[in-house]
Scaffold this motif. Structure first.
Motif, short mmCIF file in Angstrom:
data_model
loop_
_atom_site.label_atom_id
_atom_site.label_comp_id
_atom_site.label_asym_id
_atom_site.label_seq_id
_atom_site.Cartn_x
_atom_site.Cartn_y
_atom_site.Cartn_z
N GLY A 207 -7.62 -10.93 1.82
CA GLY A 207 -8.00 -10.89 0.42
C GLY A 207 -7.91 -12.23 -0.28
O GLY A 207 -8.07 -12.30 -1.50
N LEU A 208 -7.68 -13.30 0.45
CA LEU A 208 -7.52 -14.63 -0.12
C LEU A 208 -8.84 -15.39 -0.06
O LEU A 208 -9.53 -15.40 0.98
CB LEU A 208 -6.43 -15.41 0.62
CG LEU A 208 -5.02 -14.79 0.56
CD1 LEU A 208 -4.06 -15.56 1.45
CD2 LEU A 208 -4.51 -14.76 -0.88
N PHE B 77 -8.71 -4.39 0.76
CA PHE B 77 -9.27 -3.64 1.88
C PHE B 77 -8.49 -2.33 2.00
O PHE B 77 -7.48 -2.13 1.34
CB PHE B 77 -9.16 -4.44 3.19
CG PHE B 77 -7.74 -4.63 3.65
CD1 PHE B 77 -7.17 -3.77 4.58
CD2 PHE B 77 -6.96 -5.65 3.14
CE1 PHE B 77 -5.86 -3.94 4.99
CE2 PHE B 77 -5.64 -5.83 3.55
CZ PHE B 77 -5.10 -4.97 4.48
N GLY B 78 -9.00 -1.42 2.84
CA GLY B 78 -8.30 -0.18 3.10
C GLY B 78 -8.51 0.91 2.07
O GLY B 78 -7.73 1.86 2.01
N PHE B 79 -9.56 0.82 1.26
CA PHE B 79 -9.84 1.85 0.27
C PHE B 79 -11.34 2.16 0.27
O PHE B 79 -12.16 1.39 0.77
CB PHE B 79 -9.40 1.40 -1.12
CG PHE B 79 -10.09 0.16 -1.62
CD1 PHE B 79 -11.28 0.24 -2.34
CD2 PHE B 79 -9.56 -1.09 -1.37
CE1 PHE B 79 -11.93 -0.90 -2.79
CE2 PHE B 79 -10.20 -2.24 -1.81
CZ PHE B 79 -11.39 -2.15 -2.52
N PHE B 80 -11.68 3.32 -0.28
CA PHE B 80 -13.07 3.71 -0.44
C PHE B 80 -13.53 3.37 -1.85
O PHE B 80 -12.75 3.39 -2.80
CB PHE B 80 -13.23 5.22 -0.21
CG PHE B 80 -12.87 5.66 1.18
CD1 PHE B 80 -13.69 5.38 2.25
CD2 PHE B 80 -11.70 6.37 1.41
CE1 PHE B 80 -13.36 5.79 3.53
CE2 PHE B 80 -11.36 6.79 2.68
CZ PHE B 80 -12.19 6.50 3.76
N ARG B 81 -14.81 3.07 -1.98
CA ARG B 81 -15.40 2.80 -3.29
C ARG B 81 -16.68 3.65 -3.40
O ARG B 81 -17.66 3.39 -2.71
CB ARG B 81 -15.71 1.33 -3.47
CG ARG B 81 -16.45 0.99 -4.76
CD ARG B 81 -16.43 -0.50 -5.04
NE ARG B 81 -15.09 -0.96 -5.42
CZ ARG B 81 -14.78 -2.23 -5.70
NH1 ARG B 81 -15.72 -3.16 -5.66
NH2 ARG B 81 -13.55 -2.56 -6.01
N SER C 224 0.83 -1.20 0.00
CA SER C 224 0.00 0.00 0.00
C SER C 224 0.87 1.26 0.00
O SER C 224 0.59 2.23 -0.71
CB SER C 224 -0.93 0.00 1.21
OG SER C 224 -1.80 1.10 1.18
N ILE C 225 1.95 1.26 0.80
CA ILE C 225 2.87 2.40 0.81
C ILE C 225 3.49 2.58 -0.56
O ILE C 225 3.59 3.70 -1.08
CB ILE C 225 3.97 2.19 1.88
CG1 ILE C 225 3.36 2.05 3.27
CG2 ILE C 225 4.96 3.34 1.85
CD1 ILE C 225 4.35 1.64 4.33
#
Length: 700
Positions: A334-335, A283-287, A49-50
């Motif tokens: 995410g698996l 995960f960790g994002f907006f949609r 992510s970084i």
């Protein structure tokens, strides 16, 4: 005077041959840049992510004539004195006419300019704004299609035929094949627009079209469209996106570098705003939609999101004995390889409504802002109680808000943020970064996070993976006594008022790092780095039921000796020795690794290789080693036990449009006949992996 400075700068540039031309964007060795910035390597860091957020900053350079102190600090390449001098230079002489003019700014040497150029632009390309958007998209040069395949060639247990126990129970196995597929399509123009999609299938997942489980061939699908500077609309983001404002107590965007070899600038977060999300993490994002409106010195942002989330469902009974669905845990891996993992896919929905209001002074030295984020799940979250999670979030909705301030006074960058969550939990962070002299840079940071502070998109400076149940003070320093030598060091003291995982008592600890770098020339760099960390941990169960959990400190020391030499334009090598030692419960296991890297390029072909030997006594003394990988792919594996690691990475540019990368890597163990455990187990002592990546530029 202004013309004289510009002409002198251009002549100096020509004489030193620093830049032959001013290309649309300078190239950058992004892997080397990120390796220097990344924190001390640890499995708790979200490296991918970084990497993606830094990539977005690189792909969307800032306008050197408009960037304020906050934006300039985001790339971590300029110290406070240089930022202050650049702003003062613009105030005195007006906008820069050419990037060559940076050489006239006090304290900007050629090395600094070369490092920062990839993140800068003069806002060129405005003439194309008169064309319709669809024409700019169709004709954009920065348009590519990327395909990546990765596979481990030894057979893992999850891909073998299922076993049947004596009771008739059939064991679990992976549903799909061992191939990993990744596709990315993107068209983007700096500060104008960006659109694209990302497709991903992990090893063990099925490649299947099933609308019930939201699998359309690939297991994960991400998309985005971002438009910049449309009238007073600074950003219009549709689809998947991230946000970072303040010091990350509410909006963190995964962009948290923390503690590492760059001991001074990385403690401070920058408000980079709304960014497109292009990673494959699920995960960790907006949609939904993210909007930023700018009017004068004021900026306001609105975030709306309705995103699916993976999780495991539980059941609860109310007072009328009616059964209700609850969330017992979220799946952030995410698996979806097995039936059990697949049953967690998109089980819940997360509604997010948030915003930011920010004021920046005309001088760019003051920034004040406020964040607010409301989250509601379609089912309540009820965790299974344990000793350490009694203050964790439970319920169906959460609200968190914050106020933050950044101020640049002379050579001091002061920053802070204070947040409050719905539970009443508070979080505060205050610090400053300063150039005390030309040779000395210093940073200081204090933080206090309550046990019951809840913020799902936070990514603030912390010893733990999230800002909660922690208090601490960090001090970092960088000293450049003479041009060839540099010393970086930090010390961080922290305490945890409540229990933690594997620590069933209030605890404390400390961490320090020192790094000495010697660079006699641009082609030769050597450094020595040592880091010590001490935390408390439960002792193993003694078997005596009358005794409570006993907690003792565990002390870890990691060291690194490195020598890098650019022999010629086409040949580079790196030699390193890494070592570790752990002291816990009267045991002192150790570990080491020696590695040799080499890179050679000729014509359109480049090859990079590594040979490494490692020997560690146990998993606690494991060693992390940054590895080169195919384009925009990240790799920091951990090594424990005894064995050898080697890889070859080749790159070939067929023409201006087509470039191919191929990587072969293998780890051979000498202390075992089985690798890993569970369904990931390999019956053998070797683990071999290949990666193939093809990038096709559409309009070159």
């Amino acid at each position: 005077m202004r013309s004289f400075i510009l002409i002198a700068s251009m002549w100096l540039c020509l004489l030193t041959c620093a830049f032959a031309q001013q290309p649309p964007q300078q190239d950058i060795d992004l892997e080397s840049f990120i390796e220097r910035l990344f924190p001390v390597q640890d499995e708790d860091i979200d490296y991918e992510s970084i990497y993606e957020v830094l990539l977005q900053l690189y792909l969307n350079p800032m306008d050197i004539n408009k960037a304020n102190a906050e934006a300039l600090a985001a790339c971590y390449l300029l110290d406070p004195t240089q930022i202050s001098n650049l702003i003062s230079y613009r105030t005195k002489f007006g906008p820069l006419i050419s990037l060559y003019e940076l050489q006239a700014v006090p304290d900007f040497d050629l090395n600094t300019i070369e490092n920062i150029l990839p993140f800068l632009t003069l806002g060129t390309g405005k003439s194309t704004q008169t064309r319709p958007l669809w024409q700019r998209i169709v004709g954009e040069e920065q348009a590519y299609l990327l395909f990546r395949h990765r596979r481990t060639w030894e057979t893992r247990k999850g891909f073998t035929p299922a076993d049947t126990s004596s009771s008739g129970r059939i064991s679990s196995r992976y549903l799909g094949d061992p191939n990993e597929f990744y596709v990315r399509f993107r068209i983007q123009h700096t500060r104008d627009f960006s659109l694209g999609f990302t497709l991903d299938k992990d090893p063990g997942e099925q490649f299947i079209w099933d609308s019930k489980t939201a699998r359309y061939g690939f297991n994960f699908f991400s998309f985005h469209f971002t438009k910049y500077y449309t009238g007073k609309w600074k950003t219009i983001a549709l689809g998947d996106f991230q946000a970072q404002f303040g010091q990350g107590l509410v909006f963190g965007a995964g962009y948290s570098l923390g503690k590492g070899a760059e001991t001074v600038p990385t403690v401070r977060r920058s408000s980079v705003g709304i960014l497109p999300y292009t990673a494959a993490l699920e995960f960790g994002f907006f949609r939904g939609a993210g909007l930023t409106y700018q009017s004068g010195n004021w900026q306001s942002s609105l975030i709306t999101s309705f995103a699916p989330r993976d999780g495991r469902a539980g059941n609860a009974l109310d007072t009328l004995s009616t059964e209700h669905i609850t969330i017992s845990s979220f799946n952030q891996s995410g698996l979806h390889r097995t039936s059990s993992e697949l049953s967690t896919k998109n089980q819940f929905r997360e509604l997010s409504l948030g915003g930011n209001v920010q004021y920046s002074s005309p001088s760019g030295k003051l920034q004040i802002g406020s964040n607010l984020l409301y989250i509601r799940f379609n089912h309540p979250w009820v965790k299974n109680p344990t000793l350490y999670n009694q203050y964790d979030f439970s319920g169906q909705r959460n609200t968190v808000g914050s106020l933050y301030l950044n101020y640049n006074w002379k050579n001091f960058f002061m920053f802070g943020e204070s947040a409050l969550s719905q539970s009443g939990g508070k979080a505060q962070i205050v610090g400053f970064v300063s150039s005390l002299t030309r040779q000395v840079d210093f940073s200081l940071l204090w933080r206090k996070y309550d046990e019951n502070f809840h913020s799902f998109y936070a990514n603030a400076f912390a010893e733990s993976t999230r800002p909660a149940n922690e208090q601490g003070v960090y001090a970092g320093i960088q000293i450049k006594p003479i041009s060839k030598w540099k010393l970086n060091a930090y010390y961080d003291f922290f305490r945890f008022p409540w229990f933690r995982y594997r620590v069933y008592a209030p605890s404390k600890g400390y961490e320090w790092l020192a790094r000495i770098t010697y660079q006699p020339s641009r082609n030769l760099t050597a450094f020595f780095q040592i880091r010590e960390e001490q935390k408390d941990r439960n002792l193993p169960d003694s078997g005596e039921p009358s005794l409570p959990y006993l907690v003792r400190p565990i002390n870890k020391i990691n060291g690194l000796i490195s020598l890098e030499y650019q022999v010629s334009k086409n040949f580079f090598f790196r030699s390193r020795i890494l070592f570790s030692r752990v002291d816990h419960n009267d045991l002192k296991p150790t570990g080491f690794m020696i590695l040799q890297d080499a890179q050679h390029g000729f014509g359109k072909f480049r090859i990079t290789g590594r040979l490494a030997l490692f020997d560690t006594d146990d998993y606690d003394t494991r060693i992390y080693a940054f590895e080169n990988n195919v384009l925009w792919t990240f790799s920091i594996p951990a090594f424990a036990g005894q064995g050898m690691r080697y890889y070859l990475l080749s790159q070939y540019q067929f023409n201006s449009r087509l470039t191919a990368y191929f990587r072969f890597s293998r780890t051979s163990y000498t202390d075992r006949e089985k690798i890993s455990s569970g369904l990931q187990e390999i019956n053998g002592s070797n683990q071999t992996e290949t990666t193939l990546l093809i990038r096709y530029m559409l309009h070159r």
